[in-house]
Structures are given as structure tokens and as C-alpha cells.
Design a protein around this motif. Structure first.
Motif, mmCIF file in Angstrom:
data_model
loop_
_atom_site.group_PDB
_atom_site.id
_atom_site.type_symbol
_atom_site.label_atom_id
_atom_site.label_comp_id
_atom_site.label_asym_id
_atom_site.label_seq_id
_atom_site.Cartn_x
_atom_site.Cartn_y
_atom_site.Cartn_z
ATOM 1 N N LEU A 1 -60.972 15.892 44.162
ATOM 2 C CA LEU A 1 -62.557 15.238 44.173
ATOM 3 C C LEU A 1 -61.718 14.190 42.843
ATOM 4 C CD1 LEU A 1 -65.056 15.256 44.158
ATOM 5 C CD2 LEU A 1 -65.194 17.142 41.945
ATOM 6 N N VAL A 2 -62.393 12.844 43.257
ATOM 7 C CA VAL A 2 -62.502 11.633 41.601
ATOM 8 C C VAL A 2 -63.896 11.543 40.940
ATOM 9 C CG1 VAL A 2 -61.611 9.377 40.960
ATOM 10 C CG2 VAL A 2 -60.158 10.505 42.992
ATOM 11 N N LEU A 3 -64.020 12.231 39.702
ATOM 12 C CA LEU A 3 -64.816 11.512 38.972
ATOM 13 C C LEU A 3 -64.761 10.257 38.146
ATOM 14 C CD1 LEU A 3 -65.686 15.480 38.231
ATOM 15 C CD2 LEU A 3 -66.633 14.139 40.318
ATOM 16 N N SER A 4 -65.036 9.466 38.694
ATOM 17 C CA SER A 4 -65.428 8.372 37.265
ATOM 18 C C SER A 4 -66.087 8.041 36.986
ATOM 19 C CB SER A 4 -64.935 7.116 38.364
ATOM 20 O OG SER A 4 -64.064 5.535 37.751
ATOM 21 N N ASN A 5 -65.820 8.071 35.630
ATOM 22 C CA ASN A 5 -66.882 6.934 34.823
ATOM 23 C C ASN A 5 -68.819 7.873 34.652
ATOM 24 O OD1 ASN A 5 -64.525 4.865 35.462
ATOM 25 N ND2 ASN A 5 -65.456 4.690 32.724
ATOM 26 N N ILE B 1 -61.554 7.587 33.037
ATOM 27 C CA ILE B 1 -62.440 7.539 31.534
ATOM 28 C C ILE B 1 -62.196 5.837 31.279
ATOM 29 C CG2 ILE B 1 -62.519 7.929 29.096
ATOM 30 C CD1 ILE B 1 -61.617 10.979 30.008
ATOM 31 N N GLY B 2 -63.293 5.794 30.767
ATOM 32 C CA GLY B 2 -63.093 4.275 30.391
ATOM 33 C C GLY B 2 -63.458 3.997 29.201
ATOM 34 N N ASP B 3 -62.150 3.682 27.786
ATOM 35 C CA ASP B 3 -62.733 3.997 26.618
ATOM 36 C C ASP B 3 -63.430 2.876 25.963
ATOM 37 O OD1 ASP B 3 -60.661 5.713 26.307
ATOM 38 O OD2 ASP B 3 -58.718 4.004 26.923
ATOM 39 N N GLN B 4 -64.255 2.071 26.758
ATOM 40 C CA GLN B 4 -65.091 1.166 26.203
ATOM 41 C C GLN B 4 -66.196 1.038 26.885
ATOM 42 O OE1 GLN B 4 -64.811 -3.165 25.828
ATOM 43 N NE2 GLN B 4 -61.757 -2.813 25.540
ATOM 44 N N ASP B 5 -66.155 2.055 27.683
ATOM 45 C CA ASP B 5 -67.659 3.138 28.030
ATOM 46 C C ASP B 5 -68.973 3.304 27.497
ATOM 47 O OD1 ASP B 5 -69.492 3.927 30.327
ATOM 48 O OD2 ASP B 5 -68.067 4.938 31.382
ATOM 49 N N GLN B 6 -69.915 2.414 27.641
ATOM 50 C CA GLN B 6 -70.815 3.099 26.546
ATOM 51 C C GLN B 6 -71.853 3.506 27.623
ATOM 52 O OE1 GLN B 6 -72.553 -0.574 24.435
ATOM 53 N NE2 GLN B 6 -71.026 -1.801 25.041
ATOM 54 N N SER B 7 -71.694 4.126 28.962
ATOM 55 C CA SER B 7 -73.043 4.150 29.528
ATOM 56 C C SER B 7 -72.677 6.101 29.353
ATOM 57 C CB SER B 7 -73.098 3.656 30.842
ATOM 58 O OG SER B 7 -73.332 2.888 31.232
ATOM 59 N N THR B 8 -71.444 6.376 29.868
ATOM 60 C CA THR B 8 -71.041 7.587 30.011
ATOM 61 C C THR B 8 -69.280 7.883 29.596
ATOM 62 O OG1 THR B 8 -69.533 6.795 32.102
ATOM 63 C CG2 THR B 8 -71.699 8.219 31.666
ATOM 64 N N VAL B 9 -70.216 7.746 27.791
ATOM 65 C CA VAL B 9 -68.922 7.667 26.737
ATOM 66 C C VAL B 9 -67.657 8.864 26.930
ATOM 67 C CG1 VAL B 9 -70.606 6.793 25.231
ATOM 68 C CG2 VAL B 9 -69.770 9.513 24.589
ATOM 69 N N GLU C 1 -56.882 10.014 33.507
ATOM 70 C CA GLU C 1 -56.762 9.367 33.348
ATOM 71 C C GLU C 1 -57.169 8.301 32.937
ATOM 72 O OE1 GLU C 1 -53.984 7.571 34.186
ATOM 73 O OE2 GLU C 1 -53.541 9.380 35.499
ATOM 74 N N ARG C 2 -57.151 7.616 32.007
ATOM 75 C CA ARG C 2 -57.966 5.897 30.935
ATOM 76 C C ARG C 2 -57.805 5.242 31.251
ATOM 77 N NH1 ARG C 2 -59.587 10.149 26.341
ATOM 78 N NH2 ARG C 2 -61.005 8.350 25.193
ATOM 79 N N MET C 3 -58.712 4.839 31.069
ATOM 80 C CA MET C 3 -58.429 2.931 31.241
ATOM 81 C C MET C 3 -58.950 2.458 30.521
ATOM 82 S SD MET C 3 -59.689 2.492 35.108
ATOM 83 C CE MET C 3 -58.709 0.904 35.448
ATOM 84 N N PRO C 4 -58.612 1.251 29.737
ATOM 85 C CA PRO C 4 -59.135 0.618 28.205
ATOM 86 C C PRO C 4 -60.221 -0.547 28.834
ATOM 87 C CG PRO C 4 -57.133 -0.938 28.699
ATOM 88 C CD PRO C 4 -57.236 0.115 30.191
ATOM 89 N N LEU C 5 -61.110 0.260 30.149
ATOM 90 C CA LEU C 5 -62.744 -0.201 29.810
ATOM 91 C C LEU C 5 -63.556 -0.069 29.953
ATOM 92 C CD1 LEU C 5 -60.107 -1.812 32.946
ATOM 93 C CD2 LEU C 5 -60.573 -3.386 31.201
ATOM 94 N N ALA C 6 -64.556 -0.827 31.143
ATOM 95 C CA ALA C 6 -65.763 -0.069 30.183
ATOM 96 C C ALA C 6 -66.669 1.065 32.056
ATOM 97 C CB ALA C 6 -66.789 -0.904 30.806
ATOM 98 N N HIS C 7 -67.954 0.752 32.345
ATOM 99 C CA HIS C 7 -68.121 2.033 32.504
ATOM 100 C C HIS C 7 -67.855 1.608 34.549
ATOM 101 C CE1 HIS C 7 -71.428 4.858 33.819
ATOM 102 N NE2 HIS C 7 -71.893 4.016 34.470
ATOM 103 N N ILE C 8 -67.680 0.387 34.740
ATOM 104 C CA ILE C 8 -67.320 0.155 36.583
ATOM 105 C C ILE C 8 -65.853 -0.737 36.379
ATOM 106 C CG2 ILE C 8 -67.928 -0.975 38.680
ATOM 107 C CD1 ILE C 8 -70.390 -0.996 37.698
#
Length: 259
Positions: free
Chosen positions: A115-119, A207-215, A232-239
């Protein structure tokens, strides 16, 4: 076009790739359809047989009500898995796709391998979605599209306004407003914070470090609740997969295949 008829409504789904390869189900975010994953497909198909679907009121799937629940969306997924004759699969879900994935991990674990739960989040701020529903009813999806895409992506990607950005924007505006609202009610009313402790599947949270929708704190809460979950963390946003498909596929390969 494979359409699963469910009486008054239908669900669009499709499979791609070699059926002998590892099965992987992809569940996309609110306001997008199965084409969201197109940029990843050339790489994913090297290792996976991929199943994609459109949730209610998105893409090729119809909708008949402005109310639904995460459980109902989960049962839609199970109906598609049955139609595709897929007894088990890995699952990667982003945003509402991850929320649905959590429900499936709890209620149909026999159908899933990893199971991968992304953003995503197990609970959102109710008022945010109540306000969004009201605005869409008053003014339509056009009233929220630019704000939504500003949360989907980093500012640099929005400013660049690439063809991929415009494709996502067009799909968003083509959603059935009633179907979008129905999915908003599912998110608004969801609270899986305590329940997800019952997930026993191998789980990874992106997790997206710049994700504003699901912080990031929302993803961290999921990790803390599911025993053995990795992150796993990515330096990006929600998608993030749209902005960096190469890294996203590498993250999936490592977790799902150990490569």
C-alpha cells in the motif's frame, strides 16, 4: 472503452501493459482522471501491469448524487478489481486515492499486497471542504481551479505553465461538478485517524514538503499510526509525480519491487 455498469451510473477503467508483470492499481486525486498518471506510464510499464480508473464524476465515470463516502468509493474500486479479474494488486493512491487506499487496507486487505499512500490524510479540516462545496454550488469549478492547481504544484511549475499543467487544468474543468462535490463530501466526512492503526499491510507514505493540501504533518500522522510504515519525502507539492515522474517511479520501484 471498458465501462463497468452499476445501474444508474458507470465507472471507466483500463489496464495497460503486460499481464504477466506485477499488478499495480493507481488511484488519482480529486479533480483529476486516470490520465494524471500518463507521464509515468512509459517507465511503470517496464515492471508493472497497470490498472487505472476514474472515480465518480471524473473523466469517463458518471455520477448521480452529490453525496458519497470513502467507503462507497472503496467499494467502487473493489467492483473494478472484480471486473478486471484482479484478485490481488499493489495499490498507489494519491490524495483522495490514498484515503480510499486506507479504507481498502482496512476492509479488503486480502485484495492488496503493498500500500502506497501518497500526499494524503486520514482527516481533513471539515470547514475547508464545506466552504469549497458552497463555492462550487454558487459559482462552478471555474471559481476554484486556479487555487486548486496552485496547491497541486510548486510555484515554479505553475509559473512555467507547461503542457502537463494545462492538461491537468483542462481535466479539472471537465469534471462533473456534482461528482466533484460528492467526492468533497466523502473527504469532508472522513475520519480514519484511529482506524488506520489496524492496517497490517506493508505501507509506505509519500510526503510532499511543499504540499499545502495535505501538509507534511498529516502524512507523518499516518506513519505514526501504521506499524512498520515507511516514509519518503519529496521537495514538491500535492501531485509530485507530474513534476518529477522519474523520482516518483524510482520510489515506487524500490518499495514495491525492492529494486
Amino acid at each position: 472503452m471498458p465501462l463497468l455498469n452499476l445501474g444508474e451510473r458507470s465507472l471507466y477503467w483500463r489496464t495497460d501493459g503486460d499481464p504477466s508483470k506485477t499488478p499495480l492499481l493507481l488511484l488519482n486525486s480529486l479533480g483529476t482522471d486516470h490520465s494524471m498518471w500518463n507521464v509515468l506510464m512509459p517507465e511503470l510499464l517496464k515492471d508493472f501491469h497497470v490498472l487505472r480508473m476514474d472515480k465518480r464524476g471524473h473523466g469517463g465515470s458518471s455520477n448521480v448524487t452529490e453525496q458519497c463516502s470513502i467507503a462507497e468509493l472503496g467499494r467502487d474500486v473493489l467492483a473494478v478489481l472484480d471486473a478486471a479479474k484482479w484478485p490481488r494488486t499493489h495499490l498507489c493512491g494519491v490524495s483522495i486515492g490514498g484515503m480510499t487506499g486506507m479504507w481498502l487496507g482496512l476492509n479488503a486487505p486480502e485484495r492488496l499486497d503493498h500500500l502506497v499512500l501518497s500526499n494524503t490524510s486520514a482527516k481533513v479540516v471539515t470547514e475547508v471542504f464545506a466552504d469549497r462545496i458552497k463555492l462550487i454550488k454558487d459559482k462552478g469549478l471555474q471559481a476554484i481551479v486556479d487555487q486548486a492547481l496552485g496547491r497541486f504544484f510548486t510555484q515554479g511549475f505553475v509559473t512555467e505553465a507547461s503542457p502537463a499543467y494545462h492538461s491537468i487544468r483542462e481535466v479539472f474543468l471537465q469534471c462533473d461538478p456534482g461528482g466533484y462535490i460528492a467526492c468533497c463530501t466523502a473527504i469532508r466526512d472522513m475520519d480514519q485517524r484511529q482506524d488506520i492503526a489496524g492496517i497490517k499491510l506493508p505501507t509506505m507514505v509519500i510526503i510532499g514538503d511543499q504540499d499545502q493540501s495535505t501538509v507534511p504533518a498529516m502524512g507523518e500522522q499516518i506513519v505514526s499510526q501504521i506499524a512498520g510504515a515507511s516514509v519518503e519525502r519529496m521537495p514538491l507539492a500535492h501531485i509530485p509525480m507530474i513534476e518529477d515522474p522519474k523520482s516518483y517511479v524510482q520510489i515506487l520501484r524500490k518499495f514495491l519491487l525492492g529494486t
